[in-house]
Design an enzyme around this catalytic site. Structure first.
Site, short mmCIF file in Angstrom:
data_model
loop_
_atom_site.label_atom_id
_atom_site.label_comp_id
_atom_site.label_asym_id
_atom_site.label_seq_id
_atom_site.Cartn_x
_atom_site.Cartn_y
_atom_site.Cartn_z
N CYS A 252 85.91 4.57 52.56
CA CYS A 252 86.32 4.16 54.16
C CYS A 252 87.08 5.66 54.80
CB CYS A 252 87.57 3.15 54.00
SG CYS A 252 89.14 3.38 53.19
N HIS A 300 93.15 0.84 53.76
CA HIS A 300 91.93 0.89 54.40
C HIS A 300 92.04 1.45 55.64
CE1 HIS A 300 87.72 -0.30 54.53
NE2 HIS A 300 87.97 -0.93 55.87
N HIS A 312 83.35 0.78 59.88
CA HIS A 312 84.17 1.10 58.75
C HIS A 312 83.23 1.21 57.54
CE1 HIS A 312 85.63 -3.02 57.36
NE2 HIS A 312 84.37 -3.26 58.04
#
Length: 337
Positions: A252, A300, A312
């Protein structure tokens, strides 16, 4: 006090005592008024408005409606060409040995005829030796009746098969010529429509980001955000790999680092550091290109696209993708740069 009066023989400047002079002055005034009115009317005409993003997208859609049938027809003709060229090549391979066989068989017949000639040739055999052309096949076969039956049968069979293959190949070659022309015409048409689509895409406002894999995004003012969005969206479909920062796989924070690196902004490969390296913005003020963080531990991060969407790298087993930010608890937004 006496009031000054103009002598009887003098008149106001610019005016003529004669009726003709008054008419000329009035005409000039009318011309000036008309010119001013025309000028004002021209200024009042509104400038033609530039097409909106939606209007340009609609034009691109229409062009695609023309392009897709062209592409499919091109694919069809190309597939047929491939098959027909393969058939033509196979026939050519069959014809080549038959040509050799026919030449050898005719040579053997010539030898037989020569032997007959030595023992006393007939007029027909002499004609066979002098004229051995393909268009005299019937005459040759007639004369071959006087020669060995086995040789006659062999020559007739070889020539017949060769003639059959020749006819088939001629038909295929004619079809290949036609299909090649069709393919070239379709390719030219495709190229023209492609150019028109690219021209339309180039006319998009500079603040619009249009990238395969992501929705069209309008109103992206910052150049760095435009570049980061384009870069991140180009990675859609790439696999998630723990610790990867590109160019073919990402985690991420590796994806957001890679996206902003392309715009000349260097972020640390760690969600917590990226949180501190950006300027805090509220959800209401969030703009495309901002980083969006999730969970209380900031575990995240994604690149915000607007309209509650982001691009993402989700997790192992799921590639880089576009998804809603509402699937996870949002911790906040940060603006790099």
């Amino acid at each position: 006090m006496p009031v000054a009066t103009m002598p009887p023989h003098r008149h106001a400047p610019g005016l003529s005592a004669r009726p003709g002079g008054l008419r000329r002055v009035a005409h000039r005034l009318l011309v000036l008024v008309a010119a001013a009115a025309v000028g004002a009317g021209m200024l009042a005409v509104p400038a033609q408005a530039e097409p909106t993003v939606d209007e340009i997208e609609a034009q691109i859609d229409k062009k695609w409606e023309q392009l897709e049938p062209t592409i499919e027809q091109y694919n069809k003709v190309r597939a047929q060409l491939k098959v027909n060229r393969s058939k033509s090549s196979a026939l050519q391979k069959k014809i080549e040995p038959l040509a050799l066989q026919s030449e050898l068989a005719l040579s053997r017949v010539g030898d037989l005829a020569s032997r007959y000639y030595m023992s006393g040739p007939s007029q027909e055999i002499g004609a066979l030796l002098v004229s051995a052309k393909p268009d005299t096949l019937t005459e040759q076969l007639t004369l071959l009746d006087r020669l060995a039956a086995q040789e006659r049968k062999q020559v007739a069979g070889v020539l017949a098969v060769r003639a059959k293959y020749d006819r088939e190949k001629q038909k295929l070659d004619a079809l290949i010529t036609t299909q090649t022309k069709q393919q070239n015409e379709l390719a030219a048409k495709k190229k023209q429509i492609d150019a028109e689509i690219k021209k339309l895409e180039a006319s998009m406002p500079k603040t619009t980001v249009k990238t395969v894999g992501c929705p069209t995004i309008n109103g992206v003012l910052a150049v760095a955000a435009q570049k980061a969005i384009k870069t991140a969206c180009q990675q859609v479909g790439d696999p998630y790999v723990w610790g990867a920062t590109g160019p073919n796989s990402f985690d991420c924070s590796g994806l957001t680092q890679y996206a902003y690196k392309s715009a000349g902004i260097y972020l640390t490969h760690h969600t917590g550091d990226q949180w501190n390296e950006g300027k805090a913005v509220s959800r209401a003020d969030a703009r495309p290109g901002d980083l969006v963080f999730f969970f209380s531990g900031l575990s995240h991060v994604g690149l915000y696209l607007g309209n509650n969407q982001m691009v993402h790298a989700p997790r192992a087993g799921k590639p880089v993708q576009v998804s809603s930010i509402n699937t996870m608890p949002v911790a906040g937004f940060r603006r790099p740069g």
